[in-house]
Design an enzyme around this catalytic site. Structure first.
Site, PDB file in Angstrom:
ATOM      1  N   SER A 143       0.891  -0.738  -0.669  1.00 42.67           N
ATOM      2  CA  SER A 143       0.053  -0.064  -0.009  1.00 42.67           C
ATOM      3  C   SER A 143       0.969   1.060  -0.110  1.00 42.67           C
ATOM      4  O   SER A 143       2.127   0.943   0.383  1.00 42.67           O
ATOM      5  CB  SER A 143      -0.775   0.011   1.666  1.00 42.67           C
ATOM      6  OG  SER A 143      -1.381   1.377   1.529  1.00 42.67           O
ATOM      7  N   TYR A 156      -2.116  -0.374  10.405  1.00 47.48           N
ATOM      8  CA  TYR A 156      -2.294  -1.378   9.113  1.00 47.48           C
ATOM      9  C   TYR A 156      -0.850  -0.554   8.731  1.00 47.48           C
ATOM     10  O   TYR A 156      -0.432  -1.286   7.645  1.00 47.48           O
ATOM     11  CB  TYR A 156      -3.990  -0.310   7.807  1.00 47.48           C
ATOM     12  CG  TYR A 156      -3.636  -0.488   6.531  1.00 47.48           C
ATOM     13  CD1 TYR A 156      -4.234  -1.890   6.129  1.00 47.48           C
ATOM     14  CD2 TYR A 156      -2.982   0.105   6.018  1.00 47.48           C
ATOM     15  CE1 TYR A 156      -4.209  -1.994   4.636  1.00 47.48           C
ATOM     16  CE2 TYR A 156      -3.484  -0.140   4.586  1.00 47.48           C
ATOM     17  CZ  TYR A 156      -3.899  -1.810   3.688  1.00 47.48           C
ATOM     18  OH  TYR A 156      -3.656  -1.804   2.928  1.00 47.48           O
TER      19      TYR A 156
END
Length: 251
Positions: A143, A156
């Site tokens: 990501s 995250y």
């Protein structure tokens, strides 16, 4: 004069495993690799959506099969790889997000995210690499949040920064065997999972304020990138994160 020739982006004769392949980014990666000529094994916990995807892919003339696999079950992982022929490509798109302020993080949410995004990803890479032939490619779907921070995303971000670190280390370890290890780092991609985020005017405005291009990202935006990272066209690319973030991390 002998002109250079562009290396092939084709994957004919190669076997690819795509985890988290039942929808969204994972499904896009599976379709892209199959369209490029690979035989693709689509893996996810449930098989209903996988079987539907495989049927449509075969109708297109592509080679694909579905396999049920819970990537967090390391014994099941090991058994899966032991029963399979070696893979030339691994694309790990299995992922989990549970967002909250850092001060409000529930330990159960922390463990769940790390179990999928980091622990399972680590052992998928090592299991695939054991028998992977020279010229193989391991791609972790990471990501942009593996390169920056984000509000309410401490857990995250921690998991994806970990993915970036292990990618670099594994690239060094597996490189002498001719195996490349990279990550693909997308921005927010419009999928059924992210639709509630895009439907929130405040969150959409925040996303668009960070993306330098005048639109949001679609699944198709990562498909060419994953083919590149799995193909001979990227034969000297290893240990890096390919950002498909619309300029988010450019400043």
């Amino acid at each position: 004069m002998t002109l250079p020739r562009t290396p092939s982006f084709r994957l004919d004769g190669r076997r690819a495993l795509v985890t988290g392949a039942s929808r969204g980014i994972g499904l896009g990666c599976a379709v892209a690799l199959a369209e490029a000529g690979a035989h693709v094994v689509l893996a996810a916990r449930g098989t209903d959506a996988l079987e539907e995807a495989v049927a449509e892919m075969r109708a297109e003339g592509w080679s694909a099969e579905a396999q049920a696999l819970d990537v967090t079950d390391l014994e099941a992982q090991a058994a899966f790889f032991a029963a399979q022929d070696p893979f030339d490509c691994l694309v790990n798109s299995a992922g989990l997000a549970r967002h909250s302020a850092a001060l409000d993080t529930d330990p159960g949410d922390f463990d769940a995210v790390m179990s999928v995004n980091l622990r399972a990803a680590y052992f998928l890479a090592t299991n695939a690499a054991r028998d992977m032939p020279e010229g193989g490619s391991i791609v972790q779907i990471s990501s942009q949040m593996g390169h920056v921070g984000g509000l309410d995303r401490a857990v995250y971000c921690a998991s994806k920064h970990g993915v970036e670190g292990m990618t670099k280390a594994m690239a060094q370890e597996f490189g002498p065997r001719g195996i490349r290890v990279n990550s693909l780092c997308p921005t927010f991609i419009r999928t059924p999972l992210t639709e509630p985020t895009f439907a929130d005017p405040e969150k959409r405005a925040w996303i668009m304020s960070k993306i330098k291009l005048p639109r949001v990202a679609e699944v198709e935006d990562i498909m060419g990138a994953v083919v590149f990272l799995c193909s001979p066209a990227s034969a000297m690319v290893t240990g890096t994160g390919l950002l498909v973030d619309g300029g988010w991390t450019s400043g």
